[in-house]
Design a protein around this motif. Structure first.
Motif, PDB file in Angstrom:
ATOM      1  N   ALA E  45      68.530  81.004  67.612  1.00  0.00           N
ATOM      2  CA  ALA E  45      68.804  82.003  68.649  1.00  0.00           C
ATOM      3  C   ALA E  45      69.216  81.279  69.918  1.00  0.00           C
ATOM      4  CB  ALA E  45      67.567  82.866  68.927  1.00  0.00           C
ATOM      5  N   VAL E  46      70.158  81.890  70.676  1.00  0.00           N
ATOM      6  CA  VAL E  46      70.613  81.285  71.925  1.00  0.00           C
ATOM      7  C   VAL E  46      70.491  82.286  73.064  1.00  0.00           C
ATOM      8  CG1 VAL E  46      72.242  79.733  70.777  1.00  0.00           C
ATOM      9  CG2 VAL E  46      73.020  81.969  71.565  1.00  0.00           C
ATOM     10  N   GLY E  47      70.253  81.771  74.270  1.00  0.00           N
ATOM     11  CA  GLY E  47      70.167  82.609  75.453  1.00  0.00           C
ATOM     12  C   GLY E  47      71.545  82.932  76.006  1.00  0.00           C
ATOM     13  N   PRO E  48      71.593  83.696  77.118  1.00  0.00           N
ATOM     14  CA  PRO E  48      72.872  84.143  77.704  1.00  0.00           C
ATOM     15  C   PRO E  48      73.588  83.056  78.489  1.00  0.00           C
ATOM     16  CG  PRO E  48      71.049  84.938  79.034  1.00  0.00           C
ATOM     17  CD  PRO E  48      70.427  84.275  77.828  1.00  0.00           C
ATOM     18  N   GLY E  49      72.940  81.903  78.701  1.00  0.00           N
ATOM     19  CA  GLY E  49      73.566  80.836  79.504  1.00  0.00           C
ATOM     20  C   GLY E  49      72.976  80.782  80.885  1.00  0.00           C
ATOM     21  N   ARG E  50      73.154  79.639  81.529  1.00  0.00           N
ATOM     22  CA  ARG E  50      72.589  79.417  82.851  1.00  0.00           C
ATOM     23  C   ARG E  50      73.355  80.214  83.902  1.00  0.00           C
ATOM     24  NH1 ARG E  50      73.587  75.429  86.743  1.00  0.00           N
ATOM     25  NH2 ARG E  50      75.107  74.455  85.357  1.00  0.00           N
ATOM     26  N   GLY E  55      77.399  83.562  90.226  1.00  0.00           N
ATOM     27  CA  GLY E  55      76.872  84.800  89.664  1.00  0.00           C
ATOM     28  C   GLY E  55      77.243  84.945  88.188  1.00  0.00           C
ATOM     29  N   GLU E  56      78.212  84.138  87.712  1.00  0.00           N
ATOM     30  CA  GLU E  56      78.572  84.107  86.294  1.00  0.00           C
ATOM     31  C   GLU E  56      77.530  83.314  85.513  1.00  0.00           C
ATOM     32  OE1 GLU E  56      81.851  85.383  85.230  1.00  0.00           O
ATOM     33  OE2 GLU E  56      81.653  86.249  87.252  1.00  0.00           O
ATOM     34  N   ARG E  57      77.584  83.425  84.183  1.00  0.00           N
ATOM     35  CA  ARG E  57      76.731  82.589  83.341  1.00  0.00           C
ATOM     36  C   ARG E  57      77.585  81.563  82.608  1.00  0.00           C
ATOM     37  NH1 ARG E  57      71.427  83.620  82.920  1.00  0.00           N
ATOM     38  NH2 ARG E  57      70.746  85.511  83.987  1.00  0.00           N
ATOM     39  N   GLY E  58      77.139  80.317  82.578  1.00  0.00           N
ATOM     40  CA  GLY E  58      77.877  79.255  81.907  1.00  0.00           C
ATOM     41  C   GLY E  58      77.748  79.365  80.395  1.00  0.00           C
TER      42      GLY E  58
END
Lengths: 98, 98, 98, 98, 98, 98, 98
Positions: E45-50, E55-58
């Motif tokens: 499982a992976v998260g949404p990113g930093r 304000g964006e996610r990497g």
């Protein structure tokens, strides 16, 4: 009291600490604490402000003549013409007495 | 005194520390303290200034010839032609004597 | 002296430290101090400069051939063809000898 | 030597360290020092580069096949098909052998 | 193996560590070292990113199903339906097995 | 359970930790580990989000009612109307249970 | 209670801590914990807010009169006209009581 012949750099200020008698003036007492013992004093000289990334200098929020409360363990002691002063950074100042 | 043959980098300055007699000149005394014992000296060379994120270099707020007060434990000692100097960063300078 | 066959990365430089006799040339003496004992040397190779946030690389303020003074405890020692060098970051350089 | 079946992340590289005999090839010797003992090796895989604040990835300044000098105490050891490798960040690389 | 019923936050991933037998599959051995012992595992499982300053996610550079090598001392252990997992940040991942 | 009469600041959340029996619900077990023992709980209040450099506040990625897994040693304990809660920062949350 | 004659700087607030009896009002109990024992109090003065990089000051998310919960080991103690206060930074405030 005459202004000492030193000009602080950056966001530093020169403070004349109050004597023990003066410190309780106005009903303000600064007790010992586990963290850091604050002290009272009067600002006698201020620096030009911290250099911001933009190249500008940030305004200090204290002026010569302000009575302040500051953390005991910050800054450096210096003696000019027989008077003791402390050189502090603005971030070492907790509050102004108003 | 002749200018030493060294040019500091970045926001560093070369300082000629005062002797014990000179240090009390003008009524300024630098007592020991729990934090750091300040010293007095004269700036004999300055670097080009710190490289900012913009690619520019920030102006130093001290110049050759300025008398300064600086923290004792910063910087590096060096001896040129029999004279002792200290190489400091500008942030190690507490105040100018004016 | 032949240039060593290594190319430093980032803002690093390769320095050939001076021998004890050379170190006092020009009247410069580097005494022991409580902080850090500086050393003298000659730059024999420079890296491309530090990568800035903009993606550009910042120019180094030293060049091959410069005589420098640097802090003793920075950098890594390396020996190429029987010669000893140090690999330093530019921030470990205190001053140029001019 | 066959490329190991691993792809490093970020600004990491996979390095095949040289044996003691190889390390002195070309007259380069890496003596012990008080700070950190550097080592030599060959890069066998590179990551995509560090993620910049802009969302872009910074180019690595080393490539597969480069001979490098790196600090001994950085990185992680791994063994693939009987060969030992180190996984390093680019900042652990001191210089390229050219 | 069924996907565990947990969704990591930020740039975290959930990893199913390999058993000792699996870890040597493909000729990859992860020896003890002085620094940190790496381990192998599979991302489940992976998260949404930093969250970036913009304000964006990497974007993560790993996906569910990737076999990875990661530092042993990072992350937190968790057991779901009798299976053991580790929750890691992307920066704890050294390399993908390709 | 009634919502506690406290509103967290910044990117903090108020969490009602699960009892030991609840913690194994859904087959999720949180074993001790060398690093940090994670715990499960339910979010009962959320703060306005972290203040970004732009002056905006970043959205939290968890909401009231979410079941979460968090590191044991983060946050502060508080008791409201006989119920125990923890006040955590969002960065102390490892994963949501989905 | 009269407002104390001090004005905090930056993002600091002056807080009048509650007595032990007041602290359990509204069913809120603040037990000891391994990390840090929180306390309750009422805000009696607020600073102008933290100076942002833009030169603006960030709004505080608490106001005079707010009841707050704060970490015990942050801040400095001060006594004005026989009343004890704490000077805290906003980041030391965990939550408002609503």
């Amino acid at each position: 009291m005459a202004k000492p012949k030193i000009k602080p750099l950056d966001d530093r200020v020169v403070v004349e600490p109050m004597t023990a008698e003066e410190t309780t003036a106005g009903g303000i007492v600064l007790p010992d604490s586990a963290q850091e013992k604050p002290q009272r004093g009067t600002i006698v000289a201020v620096g030009p402000g911290r250099l911001l990334d933009s190249g500008e200098r940030g305004d200090l929020s204290v002026s010569v003549g302000d009575e302040i409360i500051f953390g005991k363990y910050g800054g450096n002691e210096i003696e000019v013409d027989g008077n003791e002063y402390k050189i502090l950074r603005e971030s070492d100042i907790l509050a102004k007495v108003v």
